[in-house]
Design an enzyme around this catalytic site. Structure first.
Site, mmCIF file in Angstrom:
data_model
loop_
_atom_site.group_PDB
_atom_site.id
_atom_site.type_symbol
_atom_site.label_atom_id
_atom_site.label_comp_id
_atom_site.label_asym_id
_atom_site.label_seq_id
_atom_site.Cartn_x
_atom_site.Cartn_y
_atom_site.Cartn_z
ATOM 1 N N HIS A 1 -7.518 12.035 10.783
ATOM 2 C CA HIS A 1 -7.061 12.043 11.770
ATOM 3 C C HIS A 1 -6.303 13.041 10.863
ATOM 4 C CE1 HIS A 1 -6.667 7.727 13.449
ATOM 5 N NE2 HIS A 1 -8.539 8.213 12.905
ATOM 6 N N TYR B 1 2.306 6.388 18.065
ATOM 7 C CA TYR B 1 4.275 5.599 18.010
ATOM 8 C C TYR B 1 4.881 5.467 19.293
ATOM 9 C CZ TYR B 1 2.668 5.998 12.789
ATOM 10 O OH TYR B 1 3.143 5.678 11.601
ATOM 11 N N PRO C 1 7.269 -0.896 7.985
ATOM 12 C CA PRO C 1 6.729 0.041 7.569
ATOM 13 C C PRO C 1 5.900 1.436 8.117
ATOM 14 C CG PRO C 1 5.646 -2.505 8.570
ATOM 15 C CD PRO C 1 7.798 -1.624 7.727
ATOM 16 N N LYS D 1 4.323 4.075 4.135
ATOM 17 C CA LYS D 1 4.042 4.569 3.155
ATOM 18 C C LYS D 1 4.289 3.373 1.911
ATOM 19 C CE LYS D 1 5.215 8.613 4.150
ATOM 20 N NZ LYS D 1 3.747 9.530 3.675
ATOM 21 N N TYR E 1 5.225 13.006 6.422
ATOM 22 C CA TYR E 1 3.844 11.478 6.505
ATOM 23 C C TYR E 1 1.902 11.742 6.466
ATOM 24 C CZ TYR E 1 1.587 8.341 9.794
ATOM 25 O OH TYR E 1 0.811 7.224 10.350
HETATM 26 C C1 LIG Z 1 2.799 -9.377 4.812
HETATM 27 C C2 LIG Z 1 2.178 -7.857 4.502
HETATM 28 C C3 LIG Z 1 2.016 -6.627 6.157
HETATM 29 C C4 LIG Z 1 2.096 -5.303 4.783
HETATM 30 N N1 LIG Z 1 1.426 -4.937 6.064
HETATM 31 C C5 LIG Z 1 1.357 -3.063 6.456
HETATM 32 C C6 LIG Z 1 1.434 -3.125 7.694
HETATM 33 O O1 LIG Z 1 0.948 -2.742 8.115
HETATM 34 N N2 LIG Z 1 1.473 -1.111 7.070
HETATM 35 C C7 LIG Z 1 2.225 -0.627 6.292
HETATM 36 O O2 LIG Z 1 1.967 0.569 5.710
HETATM 37 N N3 LIG Z 1 1.979 -1.454 4.577
HETATM 38 C C8 LIG Z 1 2.091 -2.229 4.495
HETATM 39 N N4 LIG Z 1 2.219 -3.373 4.112
HETATM 40 C C9 LIG Z 1 3.047 -2.736 2.475
HETATM 41 C C10 LIG Z 1 1.512 -2.890 1.448
HETATM 42 O O3 LIG Z 1 0.679 -3.731 1.973
HETATM 43 C C11 LIG Z 1 2.595 -2.797 0.092
HETATM 44 O O4 LIG Z 1 3.432 -1.814 -0.136
HETATM 45 C C12 LIG Z 1 0.985 -2.232 -0.521
HETATM 46 O O5 LIG Z 1 0.472 -4.102 -0.824
HETATM 47 C C13 LIG Z 1 1.647 -2.252 -2.813
HETATM 48 O O6 LIG Z 1 0.412 -2.592 -3.415
HETATM 49 P P1 LIG Z 1 1.124 -3.173 -4.994
HETATM 50 O O7 LIG Z 1 -0.021 -3.106 -5.259
HETATM 51 O O8 LIG Z 1 2.537 -3.004 -4.915
HETATM 52 O O9 LIG Z 1 1.488 -4.859 -4.365
HETATM 53 P P2 LIG Z 1 0.860 -5.885 -3.611
HETATM 54 O O10 LIG Z 1 -0.654 -5.104 -2.913
HETATM 55 O O11 LIG Z 1 1.211 -6.901 -3.148
HETATM 56 O O12 LIG Z 1 -0.370 -6.888 -4.770
HETATM 57 C C14 LIG Z 1 0.108 -7.197 -5.815
HETATM 58 C C15 LIG Z 1 -0.336 -7.906 -6.255
HETATM 59 O O13 LIG Z 1 0.052 -9.259 -7.401
HETATM 60 C C16 LIG Z 1 -0.283 -10.990 -7.273
HETATM 61 N N5 LIG Z 1 0.463 -11.060 -8.378
HETATM 62 C C17 LIG Z 1 2.507 -11.820 -7.164
HETATM 63 N N6 LIG Z 1 2.428 -12.817 -8.179
HETATM 64 C C18 LIG Z 1 1.986 -12.868 -9.571
HETATM 65 C C19 LIG Z 1 1.680 -12.821 -10.499
HETATM 66 N N7 LIG Z 1 3.418 -14.061 -10.369
HETATM 67 N N8 LIG Z 1 0.827 -13.408 -11.263
HETATM 68 C C20 LIG Z 1 0.167 -12.110 -11.619
HETATM 69 N N9 LIG Z 1 -0.339 -11.712 -9.908
HETATM 70 C C21 LIG Z 1 0.616 -11.643 -9.428
HETATM 71 C C22 LIG Z 1 -0.644 -10.825 -5.191
HETATM 72 O O14 LIG Z 1 -1.507 -11.742 -5.316
HETATM 73 C C23 LIG Z 1 -1.346 -9.402 -5.071
HETATM 74 O O15 LIG Z 1 -2.807 -9.256 -5.333
HETATM 75 C C24 LIG Z 1 2.161 -4.562 4.080
HETATM 76 C C25 LIG Z 1 2.951 -5.631 3.407
HETATM 77 C C26 LIG Z 1 2.907 -6.911 3.511
HETATM 78 C C27 LIG Z 1 3.711 -8.097 2.331
#
Ligand SMILES: Cc1cc2nc3c(=O)[nH]c(=O)nc-3n(C[C@H](O)[C@H](O)[C@H](O)COP(=O)(O)OP(=O)(O)OC[C@H]3O[C@@H](n4cnc5c(N)ncnc54)[C@H](O)[C@@H]3O)c2cc1C
Length: 402
Positions: free
Chosen positions: A77, A206, A298, A302, A390
């Site tokens: 986009h 938006y 969200p 980011k 952005y």
């Molecule tokens: C419900 C939800 C909806 C979202 N929707 C949006 C959106 O629409 N737009 C947007 O921009 N961002 C969104 N986000 C934010 C974005 O998805 C996150 O910032 C992103 O997933 C961060 O990645 P991460 O790898 O840091 O964490 P995560 O993706 O949360 O990955 C963490 C991993 O660690 C695992 N884990 C947890 N505890 C343990 C443990 N004790 N031992 C081992 N593994 C463990 C989990 O199962 C998971 O697989 C959303 C987040 C959530 C929670």
């Protein structure tokens, strides 16, 4: 060494975007890692969350060898629309940033691609682990203890990366007296739906409406992702599909007669909105990355991008340590990340306050938002600031270490 003990260089907690990409970046530097994950592979590969990738995230995924399918299926986009006062105004991200863009490609597809490249390269990801516990964080040999397939197991390593999201165990494993938390909880949430409907717009819209915020996004050419501002305690049973469509139609109304495409809903959820930062993002041999260290609302899209930026810095610091023996970049990991984290927190908060209406907001607040939206859509300087943030800040800020 006993069979239930695995020796590696970096132990990674969590197979989300942060943990998986870190594992792949380390592999490309010749550094071994083992990832432990509480959920099943199917669960993490189907978990629908974010979907907007900054230019830098796209470039890094390609460089990491995980970009082939994204290149074919991702939707590039060059702009977004801001809708207010029943009129849509386009922000030309591409032109305002000298050629940068965003790519719409679902987070769970990124996760699938990363798992595939890790497994193809012989990487170790242990799914469905339980009772995860971190020990020896302030020693020279930390370890991750856990249950796997009925056995007590241990990953003994040089360093641990805590990539286990907001509700993981890494952050709580650091003594509380060492950390400071900064938090802002917003008095509203997002009711999000996935619908089997061709997106009604080629680009994200938006909307700031008197009844509250709405967002039109997409996950593919046949799946729309739509959000409505709602109350944090919103009861989904009060939102039958027709009520959601009616409210979305209202918030996306334009004088030009914008038409929303509708279709069967395949998912419905309420997402709370918060800003959260942990300082510092490291303790002893443990380094926090992604949602384990910080959360953004969200609105600015980011969360995943910030997780990717953290692990890029961590991979570089670890590679420097193994190549030269110097821990300098590891020592400054938290400071380096936090500069970008706070810039991103500011942008996400700004986008949120520009577009949402809080309960009790008066008419003055709404008029002020409209004035600011007017400025963003008519002043090149203001539009360029939005576009730069952005599409993503550069990975290396001026004045940063190489
Ligand atoms: C419900 C939800 C909806 C979202 N929707 C949006 C959106 O629409 N737009 C947007 O921009 N961002 C969104 N986000 C934010 C974005 O998805 C996150 O910032 C992103 O997933 C961060 O990645 P991460 O790898 O840091 O964490 P995560 O993706 O949360 O990955 C963490 C991993 O660690 C695992 N884990 C947890 N505890 C343990 C443990 N004790 N031992 C081992 N593994 C463990 C989990 O199962 C998971 O697989 C959303 C987040 C959530 C929670």
């Amino acid at each position: 060494m006993a069979a239930n003990i695995i020796r590696t260089q970096v132990g990674i907690v969590g197979a989300g975007p942060a943990g998986l990409l870190l594992s792949q970046l380390l592999h490309l530097e010749g550094i071994e890692s083992v990832v432990v994950e509480t959920q099943t592979r199917k669960h993490v590969e189907e978990r629908n969350r974010a979907g907007v990738l900054e230019q830098g995230t796209v470039d890094l995924l390609k460089a990491a060898g995980a970009g082939d399918r994204m290149r074919r299926e991702g939707l590039v986009h060059h702009g977004i629309e801001l809708l207010f006062n029943r009129r849509a105004h386009r922000i030309d991200l591409h032109e305002l940033t000298g050629g940068r863009a965003i790519t719409v490609y679902a987070q769970h597809e990124v996760v699938k691609d990363l798992i595939r490249v890790r497994i193809d390269a012989g990487g170790q990801i242990l799914f469905e682990v339980g009772d995860v516990c971190l020990t020896g964080l302030d020693s020279g040999a930390p370890s991750i203890l856990f249950q796997h397939a009925g056995d007590a197991r241990e990953v003994v390593c040089d360093y641990i990366a805590g990539c286990d999201g907001f509700r993981g165990i890494s952050r709580p494993s650091i003594p509380a007296c060492v950390l400071r938390f900064y938090e802002h909880v917003y008095p509203f949430a997002w009711l999000g739906i996935l619908a089997e409907a061709e997106p009604a717009s080629q680009e994200l819209i938006y909307a700031n409406h008197e009844s509250g915020f709405a967002l039109l996004s997409m996950r593919s050419p046949s799946v729309s992702r739509l959000y409505l501002q709602c109350r944090p305690e919103e009861d989904l049973s009060l939102w039958p599909d027709e009520r959601i469509w009616e409210e979305l139609r209202r918030r996306f109304t334009t004088d030009e007669g914008f038409h929303l495409n509708e279709g069967p809903l395949v998912q419905k959820s309420v997402t709370a909105m918060r800003s959260f930062v942990t300082e510092p993002m490291q303790y002893g041999r443990l380094y926090l990355a992604g949602d384990a260290a910080h959360i953004v609302p969200p609105t600015g899209a980011k969360g995943m991008n910030l997780a990717v930026a953290d692990v890029r810095i961590l991979a570089r610091a670890l590679a420097w340590r193994y190549r030269t023996g110097s821990s300098d970049l590891l020592a400054s990991y938290s400071d380096t990340c936090l500069r970008r984290v706070w810039r991103t927190q500011h942008f996400s908060w700004w986008m949120t306050s520009l577009l949402h209406r809080a309960a009790g907001d008066d008419e003055f607040s709404y008029r002020r938002q409209l004035a600011e939206l007017d400025q963003v859509t008519t002043s090149r300087a203001a539009a360029a600031t939005l576009a730069e943030n952005y599409t993503g800040l550069p990975f290396d800020f001026p004045g940063e270490q190489p």
